[in-house]
Design a protein around this motif. Structure first.
Motif, mmCIF file in Angstrom:
data_model
loop_
_atom_site.group_PDB
_atom_site.id
_atom_site.type_symbol
_atom_site.label_atom_id
_atom_site.label_comp_id
_atom_site.label_asym_id
_atom_site.label_seq_id
_atom_site.Cartn_x
_atom_site.Cartn_y
_atom_site.Cartn_z
ATOM 1 N N ARG A 1 -10.689 -7.094 15.199
ATOM 2 C CA ARG A 1 -10.977 -6.161 16.300
ATOM 3 C C ARG A 1 -12.409 -5.635 16.165
ATOM 4 O O ARG A 1 -12.964 -5.534 15.065
ATOM 5 C CB ARG A 1 -9.949 -5.031 16.348
ATOM 6 N N THR B 1 -2.098 6.759 7.085
ATOM 7 C CA THR B 1 -2.789 6.807 8.386
ATOM 8 C C THR B 1 -2.173 5.838 9.396
ATOM 9 O O THR B 1 -2.256 6.058 10.595
ATOM 10 C CB THR B 1 -4.298 6.528 8.239
ATOM 11 N N ILE C 1 -10.139 3.358 5.397
ATOM 12 C CA ILE C 1 -10.337 4.629 4.685
ATOM 13 C C ILE C 1 -11.596 4.575 3.804
ATOM 14 O O ILE C 1 -12.438 5.465 3.868
ATOM 15 C CB ILE C 1 -9.086 5.014 3.835
ATOM 16 N N ARG D 1 -0.696 -9.922 12.854
ATOM 17 C CA ARG D 1 -1.244 -8.576 12.646
ATOM 18 C C ARG D 1 -2.514 -8.623 11.809
ATOM 19 O O ARG D 1 -3.476 -7.918 12.081
ATOM 20 C CB ARG D 1 -0.205 -7.677 11.979
ATOM 21 N N ARG E 1 9.000 3.119 12.953
ATOM 22 C CA ARG E 1 9.142 1.838 12.227
ATOM 23 C C ARG E 1 9.841 0.779 13.070
ATOM 24 O O ARG E 1 10.129 -0.314 12.574
ATOM 25 C CB ARG E 1 9.931 2.034 10.927
ATOM 26 N N TYR F 1 -1.178 6.126 13.716
ATOM 27 C CA TYR F 1 -1.336 5.180 14.839
ATOM 28 C C TYR F 1 0.026 4.819 15.424
ATOM 29 O O TYR F 1 0.180 4.676 16.633
ATOM 30 C CB TYR F 1 -2.108 3.938 14.385
ATOM 31 N N ALA G 1 -4.534 1.098 18.289
ATOM 32 C CA ALA G 1 -5.492 1.268 17.191
ATOM 33 C C ALA G 1 -6.871 0.685 17.510
ATOM 34 O O ALA G 1 -7.836 0.973 16.816
ATOM 35 C CB ALA G 1 -4.945 0.633 15.913
ATOM 36 N N LYS H 1 0.813 -1.228 0.000
ATOM 37 C CA LYS H 1 0.000 0.000 0.000
ATOM 38 C C LYS H 1 0.849 1.281 0.000
ATOM 39 O O LYS H 1 0.595 2.179 -0.783
ATOM 40 C CB LYS H 1 -0.898 0.066 1.253
#
Ligand code: DC
Length: 224
Positions: free
Chosen positions: A188, A35, A133, A181, A92, A39, A104, A17
């Protein structure tokens, strides 16, 4: 003058992305907004302040008193500043990556960041990438893309990316961390990662990132 469009790009970690969104933004002279970096930036600050990452109220309050700004550099790179400090590299780190999903998933945090993101994109002319988004921040975005790739391909890309930066990496560990992840992002309770029903889905498993960027540009230039 007609408002420039909003291009929303969502998808799981390692789908390419960021690289693709940057390429598209550069080509169209649009603003690129990552975005996930927001976070991460907040997570970095929470760790710096030794906050309890399970205290939702404290985290929401942290979001409210934090300023986040993106700045474009002359070399074309985009940096994130948290309270005036350039934290682009620090966010990072493995430690920040590991804890970001805890931040998040906090409703009060998302509320504040969602509003910041809406403000950043409302004038149009943006390529915004993240997880929600097209579903939540700009459900009426003119263009929505959902990027995906096989888990092994995504792990391999991440592996090569880190290796190129001179880091010592292990493909199996990366694949395992990515799978975790993915699971957390998709399950969530609040704003989970999912495809918007009207998003164009691009599976980049067998495509180069440049090819994916080109197909997005083609779609935007022909008006879908
Ligand atoms: O895109 P990234 O890997 O830098 O994102 C870091 C984390 O932030 C990841 O766990 C998902 C989360 N995130 C989110 O919940 N919503 C977004 N819009 C962007 C990222």
């Amino acid at each position: 003058m007609k408002k420039k469009p909003i291009i929303a790009i969502d998808g799981p970690a390692g789908a390419g992305k960021s690289t693709i969104a940057k390429m598209v933004a550069k080509e169209l002279h649009f603003v690129y907004i990552d975005t996930g970096a927001m976070y991460r930036g907040l997570t970095w600050k929470a760790l710096e302040e030794h906050l309890n990452l399970h205290d939702a109220e404290q985290l929401a309050e942290l979001a409210q008193r934090t300023q986040m700004v993106f700045k474009s550099k002359r070399d074309g790179s985009v940096r994130i500043f948290v309270d005036g400090k350039d934290v682009s590299n620090r966010i990072r780190s493995e430690r920040v990556s590991l804890h970001t999903n805890e931040i998040a998933k906090v409703k009060g945090v998302r509320k504040v960041l969602n509003q910041m993101q809406k403000d950043m994109g409302k004038k149009g002319g943006v390529v915004m990438e993240g997880r929600d988004i097209g579903t939540r921040i700009f459900p009426k975005a003119e263009y929505k893309f959902y990027l995906d790739a096989s888990p092994i391909q995504r792990a391999q890309r991440r592996y090569l990316e880190l290796k190129a930066k001179g880091k010592r990496v292990n493909l199996e560990k990366i694949a395992h961390a990515l799978a975790q992840r993915d699971y957390k992002d998709k399950t969530r309770g609040i704003s989970p990662l999912r495809q918007a029903s009207d998003a164009i889905v691009i599976d980049s498993t067998h495509l180069s990132l440049a090819q994916v960027a080109q197909s997005i540009l083609d779609a935007v230039r022909r008006g879908k």
